[in-house]
Design an enzyme around this catalytic site. Sequence first.
Site, short mmCIF file in Angstrom:
data_model
loop_
_atom_site.label_atom_id
_atom_site.label_comp_id
_atom_site.label_asym_id
_atom_site.label_seq_id
_atom_site.Cartn_x
_atom_site.Cartn_y
_atom_site.Cartn_z
N CYS A 44 -15.95 3.89 0.47
CA CYS A 44 -14.86 3.00 0.88
C CYS A 44 -14.36 3.29 2.29
CB CYS A 44 -13.72 3.07 -0.14
SG CYS A 44 -12.95 4.70 -0.29
N GLN A 61 -10.47 -2.79 -2.95
CA GLN A 61 -11.73 -2.20 -2.53
C GLN A 61 -12.84 -2.54 -3.52
OE1 GLN A 61 -12.40 -0.28 0.43
NE2 GLN A 61 -14.45 -0.87 -0.27
N ARG A 92 -14.13 -6.50 2.63
CA ARG A 92 -12.68 -6.47 2.35
C ARG A 92 -12.04 -7.77 2.84
NH1 ARG A 92 -9.85 -1.64 1.76
NH2 ARG A 92 -8.07 -3.02 1.50
N ASP A 145 -16.38 9.21 -2.31
CA ASP A 145 -15.16 9.09 -1.52
C ASP A 145 -14.88 10.48 -0.95
OD1 ASP A 145 -12.82 8.15 -0.39
OD2 ASP A 145 -11.77 7.81 -2.29
N ARG A 165 0.88 -1.18 0.00
CA ARG A 165 0.00 0.00 0.00
C ARG A 165 0.91 1.22 0.00
NH1 ARG A 165 -5.47 1.32 1.65
NH2 ARG A 165 -5.56 3.45 2.50
#
Length: 301
Positions: free
Chosen positions: A259, A134, A287, A219, A104
Site C-alpha cells: 500500500c 486501499q 486509489r 506493509d 483519516r
Amino acid sequence: MSPRHFLTLTDLTSDELKQLLSRAIELKKMHRDGTQYQPLKNRVMAMIFEKSSTRTRVSFEAGMAQFGGHALFLSPRDSQLGRGEPIEDSARVISSMVDVVMIRTFEHEKVARFAEYSSVPVINALTDDFHPCQLLADMQTYLEHRGSIQGKKVVWVGDGNNMCHSYMNAAHLLDFQLVVACPKGYEPNTELTAKYADRVTITQDVQAAATDADLIVTDVFASMGQEDEQDARLQDFDGFQVNKELMALAHDDALFMHCLPAHRGEEVTADVIDAADSVVWDEAENRLHAQKALLEFLLCS
C-alpha cells in the site's frame, strides 16, 4: 433517509463491491481517454486528516476536482476537533455545510461516532483498525491484471494490522482464501479471525504460506505512530521479508502488492517491489479511480 457510510468494506454487499470495482475500471478508462465527466459539480467534500498521507490526500482531492467538485483539507490545526470539540458537535456542523466527509485518523471509534451524527456520507480513509479505501484499489488492481479473485490464494505477510483486517473483510465479500503469515504476538483481531474462520488462516510459517500464492501483500513493519517500536519490530519480523526467494514459492503469475510507502530492505526487497510482477504503481494510482467510483456510489446512487 439516513446516508450511506463507508467505514469498512462490509458496508457494501458483495454485489455492490463487485459493481464498484467494475465502475472504477470504467472511470479509469474515461479519465485516460480525456472524457469529461462531472457528476459532483458544485459538491463539496471535507477531508479531515488527523493522520497525514500523500496518496489519500492527492487521490481524494484530485478525484473531487475531476468530478467537478471541491475538497476542503482540514488538519487538527484547522478545526475545532483538534482543540477538543466533541465529535458529535463537529459532525453536526461540518455535515450541514458539505456533501461528504472523509476522515483519516487513529481510533476507529472516532469515525464511527462522527458517522452516527453526520447528515451526509462519511468515508473511512484509514483508522488503526481498517483501511477499506486501499482495499478498493487493491481489488481493482487484481481484477485488471488477473480477472476475478474468487477462489484465489492471497497471502498477507507481516503485522495483523488495519490492512490485514480489511483483507479479511475482502476475503469474505469476494470469496478468496486469505493466509496471514505473522510473528507470534502480531496476529490480527481475534473476533475477525473467528468470524472468517472458513476463509482466513493464521500461520507463523511464511514459506508454507507463500507456496502456490496468487497474490502476496505486505506493509511496513512499523506503521505511523509506532516509530518508537521500530527497532523491536525489526527483530520480531526477522524472516518475514518478502524477497525473491519467497516470491519464487508462489505461482508463476503471482502478483505483489504494497500500500506504500515502502521501506526497501525491510519488509520488501527492492528487486521485488520494482519487478515486473509488482503492481504497486497501478495499485497506488487506482486509489484515485476506486475512490471516484465510491464517491459516485455514495452521492449519486
